[in-house]
Each structure stands twice: as structure tokens, then as C-alpha cells.
Write a protein that holds these residues in place. Structure first.
Motif, PDB file in Angstrom:
ATOM      1  N   UNK A  12      50.842  33.204  43.756  1.00 18.81           N
ATOM      2  CA  UNK A  12      51.421  31.877  43.950  1.00 18.81           C
ATOM      3  C   UNK A  12      52.863  31.939  44.427  1.00 18.81           C
ATOM      4  N   UNK A  13      53.392  33.139  44.594  1.00 19.94           N
ATOM      5  CA  UNK A  13      54.790  33.278  45.031  1.00 19.94           C
ATOM      6  C   UNK A  13      54.989  32.798  46.467  1.00 19.94           C
ATOM      7  N   UNK A  14      56.130  32.200  46.704  1.00 24.60           N
ATOM      8  CA  UNK A  14      56.513  31.825  48.062  1.00 24.60           C
ATOM      9  C   UNK A  14      57.676  32.728  48.474  1.00 24.60           C
ATOM     10  N   UNK A  15      57.734  33.042  49.746  1.00 18.42           N
ATOM     11  CA  UNK A  15      58.844  33.852  50.258  1.00 18.42           C
ATOM     12  C   UNK A  15      59.645  32.963  51.204  1.00 18.42           C
ATOM     13  N   UNK A  16      60.832  32.573  50.773  1.00 19.04           N
ATOM     14  CA  UNK A  16      61.674  31.628  51.545  1.00 19.04           C
ATOM     15  C   UNK A  16      60.829  30.450  52.070  1.00 19.04           C
ATOM     16  N   UNK A  17      60.061  29.842  51.215  1.00 13.96           N
ATOM     17  CA  UNK A  17      59.227  28.665  51.544  1.00 13.96           C
ATOM     18  C   UNK A  17      57.953  28.994  52.317  1.00 13.96           C
ATOM     19  N   UNK A  18      57.707  30.252  52.633  1.00 13.16           N
ATOM     20  CA  UNK A  18      56.422  30.578  53.252  1.00 13.16           C
ATOM     21  C   UNK A  18      55.400  30.808  52.138  1.00 13.16           C
ATOM     22  N   UNK A  19      54.243  30.203  52.281  1.00 18.25           N
ATOM     23  CA  UNK A  19      53.175  30.385  51.308  1.00 18.25           C
ATOM     24  C   UNK A  19      52.516  31.750  51.544  1.00 18.25           C
ATOM     25  N   UNK A  20      52.419  32.558  50.499  1.00 17.43           N
ATOM     26  CA  UNK A  20      51.902  33.923  50.673  1.00 17.43           C
ATOM     27  C   UNK A  20      50.419  34.058  50.301  1.00 17.43           C
ATOM     28  N   UNK A  21      49.715  32.931  50.173  1.00 17.68           N
ATOM     29  CA  UNK A  21      48.318  32.999  49.709  1.00 17.68           C
ATOM     30  C   UNK A  21      47.477  33.995  50.507  1.00 17.68           C
ATOM     31  N   UNK A  22      47.541  33.870  51.837  1.00 21.38           N
ATOM     32  CA  UNK A  22      46.718  34.760  52.684  1.00 21.38           C
ATOM     33  C   UNK A  22      47.097  36.223  52.494  1.00 21.38           C
ATOM     34  N   UNK A  23      48.405  36.466  52.387  1.00 19.32           N
ATOM     35  CA  UNK A  23      48.886  37.843  52.225  1.00 19.32           C
ATOM     36  C   UNK A  23      48.407  38.420  50.895  1.00 19.32           C
ATOM     37  N   UNK A  24      48.472  37.571  49.859  1.00 23.68           N
ATOM     38  CA  UNK A  24      48.063  38.052  48.537  1.00 23.68           C
ATOM     39  C   UNK A  24      46.551  38.259  48.482  1.00 23.68           C
ATOM     40  N   UNK A  25      45.796  37.342  49.088  1.00 23.68           N
ATOM     41  CA  UNK A  25      44.330  37.489  49.097  1.00 23.68           C
ATOM     42  C   UNK A  25      43.953  38.781  49.823  1.00 23.68           C
ATOM     43  N   UNK A  26      44.653  39.060  50.917  1.00 24.41           N
ATOM     44  CA  UNK A  26      44.387  40.249  51.722  1.00 24.41           C
ATOM     45  C   UNK A  26      44.640  41.528  50.914  1.00 24.41           C
ATOM     46  N   UNK A  51      53.380  33.907  39.421  1.00 25.35           N
ATOM     47  CA  UNK A  51      54.821  33.813  39.668  1.00 25.35           C
ATOM     48  C   UNK A  51      55.473  32.785  38.747  1.00 25.35           C
ATOM     49  N   UNK A  52      54.665  31.817  38.312  1.00 23.84           N
ATOM     50  CA  UNK A  52      55.230  30.734  37.502  1.00 23.84           C
ATOM     51  C   UNK A  52      54.416  30.534  36.227  1.00 23.84           C
ATOM     52  N   UNK A  53      55.058  30.014  35.176  1.00 22.24           N
ATOM     53  CA  UNK A  53      54.338  29.781  33.926  1.00 22.24           C
ATOM     54  C   UNK A  53      53.271  28.704  34.108  1.00 22.24           C
ATOM     55  N   UNK A  54      53.509  27.751  35.014  1.00 16.89           N
ATOM     56  CA  UNK A  54      52.470  26.766  35.334  1.00 16.89           C
ATOM     57  C   UNK A  54      52.039  27.026  36.782  1.00 16.89           C
ATOM     58  N   UNK A  55      51.045  27.888  36.982  1.00 15.57           N
ATOM     59  CA  UNK A  55      50.668  28.253  38.347  1.00 15.57           C
ATOM     60  C   UNK A  55      49.938  27.117  39.056  1.00 15.57           C
ATOM     61  N   UNK A  56      50.005  27.111  40.374  1.00 13.90           N
ATOM     62  CA  UNK A  56      49.331  26.081  41.161  1.00 13.90           C
ATOM     63  C   UNK A  56      47.823  26.301  41.109  1.00 13.90           C
ATOM     64  N   UNK A  57      47.059  25.263  41.461  1.00 15.46           N
ATOM     65  CA  UNK A  57      45.597  25.373  41.487  1.00 15.46           C
ATOM     66  C   UNK A  57      45.203  26.501  42.444  1.00 15.46           C
ATOM     67  N   UNK A  58      45.920  26.604  43.565  1.00 17.93           N
ATOM     68  CA  UNK A  58      45.636  27.630  44.568  1.00 17.93           C
ATOM     69  C   UNK A  58      45.806  29.038  43.968  1.00 17.93           C
ATOM     70  N   UNK A  59      46.852  29.199  43.148  1.00 14.48           N
ATOM     71  CA  UNK A  59      47.123  30.502  42.531  1.00 14.48           C
ATOM     72  C   UNK A  59      46.033  30.850  41.523  1.00 14.48           C
ATOM     73  N   UNK A  60      45.629  29.862  40.719  1.00 17.14           N
ATOM     74  CA  UNK A  60      44.601  30.107  39.707  1.00 17.14           C
ATOM     75  C   UNK A  60      43.291  30.510  40.390  1.00 17.14           C
ATOM     76  N   UNK A  61      42.969  29.861  41.505  1.00 14.22           N
ATOM     77  CA  UNK A  61      41.745  30.176  42.244  1.00 14.22           C
ATOM     78  C   UNK A  61      41.780  31.617  42.757  1.00 14.22           C
ATOM     79  N   UNK A  62      42.924  32.028  43.269  1.00  9.27           N
ATOM     80  CA  UNK A  62      43.040  33.382  43.819  1.00  9.27           C
ATOM     81  C   UNK A  62      42.880  34.440  42.720  1.00  9.27           C
ATOM     82  N   UNK A  63      43.500  34.203  41.591  1.00 11.31           N
ATOM     83  CA  UNK A  63      43.381  35.116  40.438  1.00 11.31           C
ATOM     84  C   UNK A  63      41.909  35.179  39.997  1.00 11.31           C
TER      85      UNK A  63
END
Ligand code: MN
Length: 383
Positions: A12-26, A51-63
Motif C-alpha cells: 500500500x506504500x506510495x512513492x512520492x504520490x505514485x501508487x506502487x500496487x503494480x510494482x508490489x504485485x509484480x 505501510x499503514x496501520x489502517x491499510x487501504x482496501x487495495x492493500x488488503x486485497x494484494x496481501x
């Protein structure tokens, strides 16, 4: 016994506002491929799942996808997980007893009971993995009402000493997410969060006796005080300060009791790199590689003359610019001239100055310690 040692996924981490979902999934997909190929005896994840104590839905799905992917491999590979300082211990703990049936062992909170222990076996006998979730002295004070731990080192020491561990005959692995310190200065980077004044450091000598320390917390791979105590680092570069690092998946081989564990670094290929480039605008615009065009890139321009919309020109070529910095004699002079005023003080230093002004003397060491704790508490409540 062979196991993967990973940590600090920061899903769920962002890098300078870029969403890293694809990078993390890869990259998590590569870990699953390696697990299918090598079939280790266990996968150990040493904290900071999210990355956060309250992760986004997208982050939970990836995990969820990652855990499901690992758990579908046959024969089953046990997965051992602890929480880190970025995780919410309670949230991570969700469904832990159900997951145990799938050989997924989750240690979210350091509870009333003993540390969670997972015993695996190989030709040389049993190996006990002790799962120690991230702890602060305040989390465990109530467990030791007679003599509560006063700092992080004591907290870890007390938790370990209430276990009955056979350090002589058995092989023991500690999975932990603390800032362990040996005599050498640790390598830190910009994507980590620490306590002010180094309050969170744990003297690594308190875990002496374990045959391997599978640590998480520091994002650069490194040893912690001993050959067999390791931070595996992140799977991806999470800040520009990590641009020159080679991230890898750590495969640990634990032999017979008394032999030193072997650590092999398996190559990872990120979807996009994080890199730096510097030169004049025309140089930087010329012949970028495909990798650089797609990378998360920090650009430093060295032109002396005023440039016409440099960022817009760069964006025509580079798709994911993290920052554009100008470094020429003018900016250098500016910095040189301003050096005196550029000193940024910590809240403690500001308070120290104020105290000196008012009282005509410095804070004593003890007073300084109390103030450090107060600032630390304020910071925690702020988060
Ligand atoms: Mn971390």
C-alpha cells in the motif's frame, strides 16, 4: 532447513504520490515463483506487512492474493508472520487461529502468553522459530508489574527470558522487528521511521544464543552485530536513497547445530526501477534507456543558465519523475551563504535552548531523558 527470509513489504506504500500496487504485485509474484521452484521449508515475514496501520482496501486485497498464492503451493509451505511498527497488531491478527490450520502462523500482538513458537523439522532434528511481534516497552509493561521494562532493550530481554529455550541442544530462530544495534553503525535510509534520540534501539546482545535472527525494520540488507543476525531489507526500493542498492530475496540454509547459517541472495527484477540521473537538461533528455524512461527517477540538472520549463520537457521523455533538482554554482552559493540559517533543530534542541535561556543552565542527563520520552509520546499520539 531452507527458508525464505523477507520483511518490510509495506503493501500500500506510495512513492512520492505514485501508487506502487503494480510494482508490489509484480515482486510478490516473483516470490511466489521462487517458492514454487525452490520449495523452501518455510517463508518467514519479519514485520511491516502494510505501510499503514489502517491499510487501504487495495492493500488488503494484494496481501490476501499473496498469502493465498503461497498457501496453494503443495506440499504446503508454512508461512510465519509477525507485525512490524507500521502494522496494527490487532488488525493483522485477524483470523489468526483459523489461518493456523492452513499453516499460516500470525503473531500480531505480544500477549499474556508465551511467545508463539513454530517447530519445524529436518534431517538434523527440530528447529524452533520464535515469533516476536514489534514491541515497545509500554506494550508489555503490564506483563511485568514487579519490574517493568524501562527501555526497548529491557522489553525484548524480559520477553525472551520468560521463554524456556534450549540454547544448548536445539536450533532456534528469532523472528523480530526491532532496531537492533551491534557495535557498528547501522545503514539506514529515507524510507524508514525511527524514534527520536535513538530510544527504540535494542542492544543485539540480548538475543545472543539464537542460531539465526530473521530481522525486519531496516530497509537495507545488512548484518546486525553478528554474522547470523540479519536484516533482509525490502524487496523494492522505497526511496531515492536506495537507488544504488540491489534488492534480493534471502534464502537461508540452516545446517546442523553449531554450523553457521548460509544466506543466498536470489535476484529480483522489479517492474520499474528507482534511479537517479544528473547532467545538463540536453544531456538528460538525450538517449535515455527504456529502463530510465519507465523508472521512478530523481533528476538533477546542472545547467548554469535559466531553463525554459524544464519539468515539462523532461516529462515528455520520463514517465515517472519523482523530483527535479537544480545543482549549479548559483544554488550551491545560495546554500553556502545560508548554511548558518539552514540548521534545522529537533524539538528537543529547541526545548534545550529555551530551558538554558530561562534557567541559565543545561538540562541534566536525566531531565533530557524524560523530555525525550515526552516528545516520543507526543509523536506517537500525533500519528
Ligand atoms: Mn519498515
Amino acid at each position: 532447513m531452507k527458508f525464505f527470509h523477507l520483511s518490510d513489504l509495506h503493501i500500500g506504500k506510495q512513492l512520492h504520490h505514485y501508487n506502487l500496487r503494480e510494482d508490489q504485485a509484480h515482486i510478490l509474484g516473483q516470490v511466489i515463483c521462487y517458492a514454487k521452484d525452490i520449495h523452501p521449508d518455510a517463508v518467514v515475514i519479519a514485520g511491516d506487512i502494510y505501510d499503514k496501520t489502517v491499510p487501504s482496501a487495495e492493500a488488503v486485497t494484494l496481501w490476501d492474493e499473496f498469502l493465498t498464492g503461497l498457501s496453494r503451493i503443495r506440499p504446503r509451505i508454512p508461512v510465519l508472520i509477525i507485525s512490524g511498527n507500521h502494522d496494527s497488531a490487532e488488525r493483522l491478527q485477524y483470523a489468526a487461529s483459523l489461518l493456523k490450520d492452513q499453516e499460516i502462523y500470525l503473531a500480531g500482538e505480544a500477549g499474556e502468553d508465551q511467545m508463539q513458537k513454530v517447530t519445524l523439522e529436518d534431517a538434523y532434528g527440530e528447529v524452533d522459530f520464535y515469533l516476536l511481534p514489534f514491541v515497545k516497552p509500554s506494550y508489555v509493561r503490564h506483563l511485568f508489574p514487579e519490574d517493568p521494562p524501562g527501555n526497548y532493550t529491557e522489553a525484548v530481554e524480559k520477553l525472551i527470558s520468560r521463554e524456556s529455550i534450549d540454547f544448548i541442544n536445539k536450533r532456534n530462530v528469532l523472528v523480530s522487528h526491532q532496531f537492533y544495534r551491534g557495535s557498528k553503525e547501522p545503514v539506514t535510509c529515507d524510507s524508514e521511521i525511527f524514534s527520536i534520540g535513538g530510544l527504540d534501539q535494542v542492544d543485539v546482545s540480548v538475543v545472543r544464543g539464537f542460531d539465526y535472527g530473521a530481522f525486519g525494520h531496516l530497509h537495507s540488507a545488512q548484518k546486525a552485530g553478528a554474522e547470523a543476525y540479519r536484516y533482509c531489507g525490502t524487496l523494492l526500493k522505497y526511496s531515492v536513497s536506495e537507488a544504488e542498492q540491489e534488492k534480493a530475496l534471502h534464502l537461508v540454509t540452516l545446517g546442523e547445530k553449531g554450523t553457521s547459517p548460509q544466506v543466498e541472495r536470489l535476484k529480483l527484477t522489479p517492474l520499474r526501477d528507482v534511479c537517479r540521473k544528473s547532467g545538463s537538461l540536453s544531456e538528460v533528455l538525450q538517449n535515455p534507456s527504456q529502463r530510465e524512461r519507465e523508472a521512478y527517477i530523481s533528476i538533477t540538472l546542472t545547467d548554469e543558465e535559466e531553463l525554459y520549463k524544464p519539468k515539462e520537457q523532461l516529462q515528455q521523455v520520463y514517465r515517472r519523475i519523482l523530483e527535479v533538482r537544480i545543482e549549479n554554482s548559483r544554488t550551491k552559493r545560495k546554500l553556502d551563504g545560508l548554511e548558518e540559517e539552514l540548521i534545522i533543530q529537533s524539538p528537543q534542541e529547541v526545548f534545550g535552548d529555551f530551558y538554558r535561556e530561562m534557567q541559565g543552565k543545561d538540562l541534566t542527563e536525566e531531565e533530557q531523558k524524560i523530555m525525550d520520552e515526552i516528545f516520543e509520546q507526543a509523536k506517537e499520539e500525533d500519528q
